[in-house]
Design a protein around this motif. Structure first.
Motif, mmCIF file in Angstrom:
data_model
loop_
_atom_site.group_PDB
_atom_site.id
_atom_site.type_symbol
_atom_site.label_atom_id
_atom_site.label_comp_id
_atom_site.label_asym_id
_atom_site.label_seq_id
_atom_site.Cartn_x
_atom_site.Cartn_y
_atom_site.Cartn_z
ATOM 1 N N HIS A 1 2.884 -0.346 -9.397
ATOM 2 C CA HIS A 1 1.589 -0.102 -8.951
ATOM 3 C C HIS A 1 1.612 0.980 -7.763
ATOM 4 O O HIS A 1 0.941 1.793 -7.714
ATOM 5 N N GLU A 2 2.430 0.610 -6.845
ATOM 6 C CA GLU A 2 2.451 1.429 -5.549
ATOM 7 C C GLU A 2 2.948 2.940 -6.076
ATOM 8 O O GLU A 2 2.759 3.817 -5.274
ATOM 9 N N TYR B 1 -8.174 -5.774 -9.959
ATOM 10 C CA TYR B 1 -8.022 -4.457 -10.628
ATOM 11 C C TYR B 1 -8.136 -4.404 -12.177
ATOM 12 O O TYR B 1 -8.011 -3.342 -12.676
ATOM 13 N N HIS C 1 1.041 -1.251 -0.019
ATOM 14 C CA HIS C 1 0.109 0.025 -0.052
ATOM 15 C C HIS C 1 0.752 1.288 0.038
ATOM 16 O O HIS C 1 2.075 1.118 0.313
ATOM 17 N N ASN D 1 -7.577 5.624 -7.839
ATOM 18 C CA ASN D 1 -8.356 4.546 -8.367
ATOM 19 C C ASN D 1 -7.575 3.366 -8.573
ATOM 20 O O ASN D 1 -6.557 3.466 -9.442
ATOM 21 N N GLU D 2 -7.884 2.242 -8.184
ATOM 22 C CA GLU D 2 -7.170 1.064 -8.051
ATOM 23 C C GLU D 2 -7.035 0.536 -9.741
ATOM 24 O O GLU D 2 -5.951 0.048 -10.170
ATOM 25 N N GLN D 3 -8.109 0.473 -10.240
ATOM 26 C CA GLN D 3 -7.883 0.034 -11.591
ATOM 27 C C GLN D 3 -7.059 0.900 -12.585
ATOM 28 O O GLN D 3 -6.534 0.215 -13.491
ATOM 29 N N HIS E 1 0.581 5.296 -7.262
ATOM 30 C CA HIS E 1 -0.312 5.864 -6.212
ATOM 31 C C HIS E 1 0.603 7.221 -5.863
ATOM 32 O O HIS E 1 -0.160 8.176 -5.411
ATOM 33 N N THR F 1 -4.895 2.612 -11.535
ATOM 34 C CA THR F 1 -3.363 2.810 -11.194
ATOM 35 C C THR F 1 -2.765 1.282 -11.682
ATOM 36 O O THR F 1 -1.593 1.587 -11.998
ATOM 37 N N GLU F 2 -3.340 0.375 -11.742
ATOM 38 C CA GLU F 2 -2.895 -0.959 -12.226
ATOM 39 C C GLU F 2 -2.639 -1.035 -13.813
ATOM 40 O O GLU F 2 -1.609 -1.259 -14.349
#
Length: 208
Positions: A135-136, A188, A94, A145-147, A139, A149-150
């Motif tokens: 990915h992190e 995601y 995270h 938004n996780e999707q 952020h 971000t991926e």
């Protein structure tokens, strides 16, 4: 931290013995040498793991800051002790865009270290450790938004790989394998992620 405290304690014992031997009538005799050697060995052995971890965290933090468009990033690899106090233990990693902190849960830094050591001989989880890093960092750039971000990570994973010392060809190959085989089953996943789709940012050298 506990291992460093133990290492410092045994280093103190070794130095104390050395100092006492200098002022002793018998000097640095065989018994003193054995005791000194044992204490010094224990100090070095217990210090190795945390110092290696700290060096790796510093390396990842430097590269993460570059990948995050210059925004400061601090990477931390959780130990079993750290995980006990981590409220986000249910996720493998995270990040906090406000502070720049990135946390990888127990074993994921080891997986990334193994990946970087020999990216040719790795399993799917070790390959994903690079994607997790990317990915992190996305952020930290500011995306929540996780999707999305991926998808940003998929488009920049080859850049992250090169920053960490992996060849662009290998990073692209592993990213393509992930995108085609594993990403459609990932929580995601988004149908908006792909060439000329909503999340396509036109990143140079991306897998599409």
């Amino acid at each position: 931290m506990l291992l460093l405290i133990i290492a410092l304690f045994f280093m103190w014992l070794a130095l104390r013995e050395l100092n006492n031997s200098r002022s002793s009538v018998d000097g640095f005799n065989t018994a003193s040498k054995v005791y000194f050697g044992i204490c010094l060995s224990v100090a070095l052995i217990t210090a190795w793991t945390p110092l290696k971890k700290m060096h790796f965290e510093s390396f990842l933090s430097e590269k993460a800051s570059i990948l995050a468009d210059g925004k400061p990033a601090q990477v931390h690899c959780n130990t079993a002790f750290d995980a006990m106090f981590d409220s986000s233990i249910n996720v493998i990693g995270h990040a906090n865009p406000r502070t720049g902190d990135i946390v990888f849960q127990l074993s994921w830094c080891d997986k990334l270290m193994d990946y970087l050591a020999d990216p040719h001989q790795v399993d799917s989880t070790q390959r994903y450790s690079l994607m997790l890093f990317t990915h992190e960092v996305m952020h930290i750039r500011g995306e929540l938004n996780e999707q999305k971000t991926e998808c940003q990570a998929i488009q920049r994973n080859h850049i992250a790989g090169e920053l960490l010392g992996v060849s662009k060809a290998i990073a692209l190959e592993h990213t393509r394998e992930y995108f085609e085989r594993e990403y459609p089953r990932h929580p995601y996943f988004s149908a908006k992620c792909g060439p000329e789709k909503a999340y396509d940012e036109g990143v140079a050298g991306a897998i599409w």
